[in-house]
Design an enzyme around this catalytic site. Structure first.
Site, short mmCIF file in Angstrom:
data_model
loop_
_atom_site.label_atom_id
_atom_site.label_comp_id
_atom_site.label_asym_id
_atom_site.label_seq_id
_atom_site.Cartn_x
_atom_site.Cartn_y
_atom_site.Cartn_z
N GLN A 35 -109.85 -105.10 14.55
CA GLN A 35 -111.08 -104.74 15.09
C GLN A 35 -112.13 -105.21 14.58
O GLN A 35 -113.49 -104.82 14.23
CB GLN A 35 -111.26 -103.25 15.28
CG GLN A 35 -110.07 -102.47 16.07
CD GLN A 35 -110.28 -101.20 16.14
OE1 GLN A 35 -111.37 -100.51 15.87
NE2 GLN A 35 -109.18 -100.49 16.67
N CYS A 36 -111.94 -106.58 14.10
CA CYS A 36 -113.11 -107.30 13.40
C CYS A 36 -113.30 -108.33 14.06
O CYS A 36 -112.87 -109.00 15.08
CB CYS A 36 -112.27 -108.08 11.77
SG CYS A 36 -113.44 -108.78 10.89
N GLY A 37 -114.93 -108.74 13.96
CA GLY A 37 -115.47 -110.10 14.55
C GLY A 37 -114.42 -111.19 14.37
O GLY A 37 -114.76 -112.24 15.14
N THR A 39 -111.20 -111.31 14.18
CA THR A 39 -109.92 -111.13 14.70
C THR A 39 -109.47 -112.07 15.53
O THR A 39 -108.17 -112.57 15.54
CB THR A 39 -109.90 -109.80 15.48
OG1 THR A 39 -110.10 -108.72 14.43
CG2 THR A 39 -108.38 -109.51 15.92
#
Length: 162
Positions: A35-37, A39
């Protein structure tokens, strides 16, 4: 320690994997999060792996929830996410910590071998990348914002080296 082969890590299924089993391969180690920018880098990592695995490239993903709670799932949920959303075929291990007093020994070693931005040893965010040569030595560290394409020439050189 002179290389990563003295370390063992926990698989997503809870088993123990010795990194010595990967001796002789060029390895890209990445702390990942779903759920990371960054990803979307999973897709590029999978493409890189598919392109070079026959030449000896191995990518090892290590999920980490230390940065903004961006990896909240269980190991099984993480594995399913990687497979369903990005077709990931490279190993994704059990969730770990990559900095601080509970950091995994492997990541303590990696950060001791190669410093990051402004000489920092600490991992600052998800998708920090470490390139390992065929002898198990850490040869390069890339910041999270660096695109997978930025690593390609270094990896190609290592794959061609004896």
């Amino acid at each position: 320690m002179d290389n990563i082969y003295d370390f063992s890590v926990t698989t997503a299924a809870g088993g123990i994997q010795s990194l010595a089993d990967y001796r002789g391969q060029v390895i890209l180690i990445v702390n990942v999060a779903s759920q990371c920018g960054f990803t979307a880098q999973y897709a590029d990592l999978q493409r890189l792996y598919a392109q070079y695995r026959e030449q000896g490239l191995l990518i090892l993903g290590f999920p980490c929830d230390q940065f903004g709670g961006q990896e909240p799932g269980s190991n099984a949920e993480i594995a399913q996410f990687c497979q369903l959303n990005f077709g990931v075929e490279f190993p994704v291990f059990a969730k770990i910590e990559v900095r601080g007093p509970s950091a995994a020994p492997l990541f303590n070693y990696l950060t001791q071998q190669r410093r990051g931005f402004l000489g920092s040893r600490q991992i600052k965010w998800n998708f920090t990348k470490f390139v390992i040569d065929r002898k198990g030595r850490v040869v390069k560290r890339y910041a999270p914002y660096r695109k997978i394409a930025d690593l390609q020439s270094d990896i190609e050189k290592l794959l061609l080296a004896p």
